[in-house]
Design an enzyme around this catalytic site. Structure first.
Site, PDB file in Angstrom:
ATOM      1  NE  ARG A 171      -3.172 -11.011  -3.490  1.00  0.00           N
ATOM      2  CZ  ARG A 171      -2.720 -10.973  -4.754  1.00  0.00           C
ATOM      3  NH1 ARG A 171      -3.415 -11.486  -5.725  1.00  0.00           N
ATOM      4  NH2 ARG A 171      -1.528 -10.436  -5.004  1.00  0.00           N
ATOM      5  CB  SER A 243       0.341  -6.508  -1.592  1.00  0.00           C
ATOM      6  OG  SER A 243       1.082  -6.735  -2.745  1.00  0.00           O
ATOM      7  CD  GLU A 340      -2.744  -9.247  -0.511  1.00  0.00           C
ATOM      8  OE1 GLU A 340      -2.396  -8.507  -1.424  1.00  0.00           O
ATOM      9  OE2 GLU A 340      -2.160 -10.301  -0.236  1.00  0.00           O
TER      10      GLU A 340
HETATM   11  N1  EPU Z   1       3.830   0.942  -9.043  1.00  0.00           N
HETATM   12  C1  EPU Z   1       4.295   2.209  -8.775  1.00  0.00           C
HETATM   13  N2  EPU Z   1       4.963   2.411  -7.592  1.00  0.00           N
HETATM   14  C2  EPU Z   1       5.187   1.409  -6.708  1.00  0.00           C
HETATM   15  C3  EPU Z   1       4.706   0.122  -6.987  1.00  0.00           C
HETATM   16  C4  EPU Z   1       4.033  -0.103  -8.164  1.00  0.00           C
HETATM   17  O1  EPU Z   1       4.110   3.128  -9.550  1.00  0.00           O
HETATM   18  O2  EPU Z   1       5.825   1.676  -5.688  1.00  0.00           O
HETATM   19  C5  EPU Z   1       3.180   0.686 -10.325  1.00  0.00           C
HETATM   20  C6  EPU Z   1       4.118  -0.076 -11.267  1.00  0.00           C
HETATM   21  O3  EPU Z   1       4.910   0.793 -12.003  1.00  0.00           O
HETATM   22  C7  EPU Z   1       3.163  -0.819 -12.150  1.00  0.00           C
HETATM   23  C8  EPU Z   1       2.009  -1.110 -11.225  1.00  0.00           C
HETATM   24  O4  EPU Z   1       2.084  -0.185 -10.158  1.00  0.00           O
HETATM   25  O5  EPU Z   1       2.704  -0.006 -13.174  1.00  0.00           O
HETATM   26  C9  EPU Z   1       1.981  -2.534 -10.721  1.00  0.00           C
HETATM   27  O6  EPU Z   1       3.126  -2.818  -9.929  1.00  0.00           O
HETATM   28  P1  EPU Z   1       3.614  -4.321  -9.661  1.00  0.00           P
HETATM   29  O7  EPU Z   1       3.807  -5.051 -10.945  1.00  0.00           O
HETATM   30  O8  EPU Z   1       4.785  -4.248  -8.740  1.00  0.00           O
HETATM   31  O9  EPU Z   1       2.381  -5.029  -8.987  1.00  0.00           O
HETATM   32  P2  EPU Z   1       1.311  -4.576  -7.883  1.00  0.00           P
HETATM   33  O10 EPU Z   1       0.006  -4.380  -8.556  1.00  0.00           O
HETATM   34  O11 EPU Z   1       1.850  -3.468  -7.076  1.00  0.00           O
HETATM   35  C10 EPU Z   1       0.455  -7.017  -7.496  1.00  0.00           C
HETATM   36  C11 EPU Z   1       0.253  -7.967  -6.348  1.00  0.00           C
HETATM   37  C12 EPU Z   1       1.582  -8.547  -5.897  1.00  0.00           C
HETATM   38  C13 EPU Z   1       2.218  -9.260  -7.089  1.00  0.00           C
HETATM   39  C14 EPU Z   1       2.397  -8.267  -8.230  1.00  0.00           C
HETATM   40  C15 EPU Z   1       2.927  -8.897  -9.492  1.00  0.00           C
HETATM   41  C16 EPU Z   1      -1.698  -7.156  -5.188  1.00  0.00           C
HETATM   42  C17 EPU Z   1      -2.253  -6.533  -3.943  1.00  0.00           C
HETATM   43  N3  EPU Z   1      -0.381  -7.280  -5.244  1.00  0.00           N
HETATM   44  O12 EPU Z   1       1.227  -5.912  -7.012  1.00  0.00           O
HETATM   45  O13 EPU Z   1       1.300  -9.508  -4.887  1.00  0.00           O
HETATM   46  O14 EPU Z   1       3.465  -9.836  -6.750  1.00  0.00           O
HETATM   47  O15 EPU Z   1       1.105  -7.678  -8.567  1.00  0.00           O
HETATM   48  O16 EPU Z   1       1.937  -9.638 -10.094  1.00  0.00           O
HETATM   49  O17 EPU Z   1      -2.482  -7.542  -6.051  1.00  0.00           O
HETATM   50  C18 EPU Z   1       1.104  -9.802  -2.529  1.00  0.00           C
HETATM   51  O18 EPU Z   1      -0.088 -10.030  -2.725  1.00  0.00           O
HETATM   52  O19 EPU Z   1       1.603  -9.840  -1.379  1.00  0.00           O
HETATM   53  C19 EPU Z   1       1.948  -9.452  -3.668  1.00  0.00           C
HETATM   54  C20 EPU Z   1       3.230  -9.121  -3.520  1.00  0.00           C
END
Ligand code: EPU
Length: 344
Positions: A171, A243, A340
């Site tokens: 990012r 995010s 972010e």
């Molecule tokens: N999780 C939770 N609770 C929540 C959300 C997530 O426990 O409310 C846990 C999930 O169970 C999982 C982990 O966190 O184990 C990761 O969750 P998720 O796959 O939804 O991805 P994220 O790390 O929360 C990142 C990116 C997203 C992208 C997703 C999928 C960042 C800041 N965000 O989110 O990007 O869509 O991975 O690859 O890196 C964005 O940048 O705007 C964005 C949406």
């Protein structure tokens, strides 16, 4: 006021403009002027006339306006997808920064080109994707970016940045750091694969794709779309900027200490074996914030990493919630969350 400047038929200048349609949080603030530009020449010609400071935006999908903006908001309307080179292995395309990112993804997957299918359904424009180095489902924009072409906001000169010069990281790019506010991106050149290279390792992506058939660019993009839709709020319905925080990186020693107390804490490895990335969404949920609101700002009930505008929230309301969430997470885990979203 809206007028057309001589031969530059596409340029639109609106004074005292509402920014409500220019930011996905739906903040009802104003800018002294909004200028939509459609070519490098056009931007160079108008630059000396523009009120400073200048803020170059895409679709405003990663911005939080705290107040009216006293200056000029520049929005790219640069169009075009031109093939520069094609071999049996790859295709190189030059893409206008004003094209919606997801239109570009759709174009690529329909052609059967590989590289952006995991990045389907991300809001924003092509230029902003190169600033933000968007990433999702195991892919990141810098894996397919070859060159970024940008116009200097000082003198209108056009500069080409190689992918390396963009200093991409998670990012991050030079346009968010060292060169912040100094360039407006006009085009991005991408190199996309013509040979299959599916990336299915993230979460349950492989399973979702298998339900649709073969692991083609189009099926992967469809699977990503449906996963995103099930978790992420539609900004047309509930203002948000995706995010709100980045996933924090901590030392392996700190992570090991935390897992003694929280054995189910998820993590991702990083290129540095001594550092571990932890999903901020998990930390925020564990700290009890998922689905909670503070006035008109709330933590989304299906993805705790997303802060939403319940209607009529101000930038201050969102920031007050962000601060409370950050403090809770710090108190519980001694981890500092970084935003972010770009705060203006
Ligand atoms: N999780 C939770 N609770 C929540 C959300 C997530 O426990 O409310 C846990 C999930 O169970 C999982 C982990 O966190 O184990 C990761 O969750 P998720 O796959 O939804 O991805 P994220 O790390 O929360 C990142 C990116 C997203 C992208 C997703 C999928 C960042 C800041 N965000 O989110 O990007 O869509 O991975 O690859 O890196 C964005 O940048 O705007 C964005 C949406």
């Amino acid at each position: 006021m809206q007028f057309v400047l001589g031969i530059f038929a596409a340029m639109i200048i609106t004074n005292n403009a509402s920014l409500k349609e220019y930011n996905t949080f739906g903040m009802d603030v104003k800018a002294d002027a909004v200028v939509e530009w459609a070519s490098e020449l056009e931007l160079k010609a108008v630059l000396p006339e523009l009120e400073r400071p200048i803020l170059a935006i895409g679709q405003g999908s990663n911005l939080l306006f705290m107040d009216d903006f006293h200056g000029t908001v520049l929005k790219s309307a640069v169009q075009g997808i031109d093939i520069l080179d094609i071999t049996s292995d790859y295709v190189t395309v030059k893409v206008g920064s004003g094209i919606p990112w997801d239109d570009f993804v759709t174009y690529c997957v329909l052609k059967g080109w590989w590289g952006v299918e995991n990045l389907a359904a991300i809001p924003g424009q092509v230029g902003a994707a190169a600033v933000q180095n968007i990433g999702a489902y195991g892919a990141q924009a810098d894996q397919v970016i070859d060159t970024v072409i940008a116009v200097s906001l000082q003198d209108g000169s056009v500069r080409e940045f190689t992918c390396e010069e963009c200093q991409y990281a998670y990012r991050q790019s030079i346009f968010k750091n060292e060169l912040k506010g100094q360039y407006a991106i006009s085009h991005v050149i991408f190199t996309l694969g013509l040979k299959p290279s599916p990336k299915l390792g993230y979460g349950n992506l492989e399973h979702e794709v298998s339900l649709l058939g073969e692991a083609s660019p189009i099926n992967i993009s469809k699977a990503v779309r449906s996963i995103r839709q099930s978790k992420l709020p539609d900004p047309q319905v509930l203002g948000n900027a995706g995010s709100f925080f980045m996933n924090p990186t901590v030392t392996r020693a700190q992570y090991d200490g935390l897992t003694e107390r929280y054995p189910d804490m998820p993590s991702y490895s990083t290129p540095n074996p001594d550092m571990v990335k932890i999903p901020a969404g998990w930390l925020i949920e564990k700290a009890g914030w998922k689905g909670r609101s503070m006035g008109k700002a709330a933590v989304h009930d299906r993805q705790a990493l997303v802060l939403v505008n319940l209607g009529g929230a101000t930038g201050q309301d969102i920031m007050a919630l962000a601060k409370a969430v950050t403090e809770s997470v710090y108190d519980m885990f001694s981890i500092n969350l970084s935003m972010e979203v770009n705060c203006i």
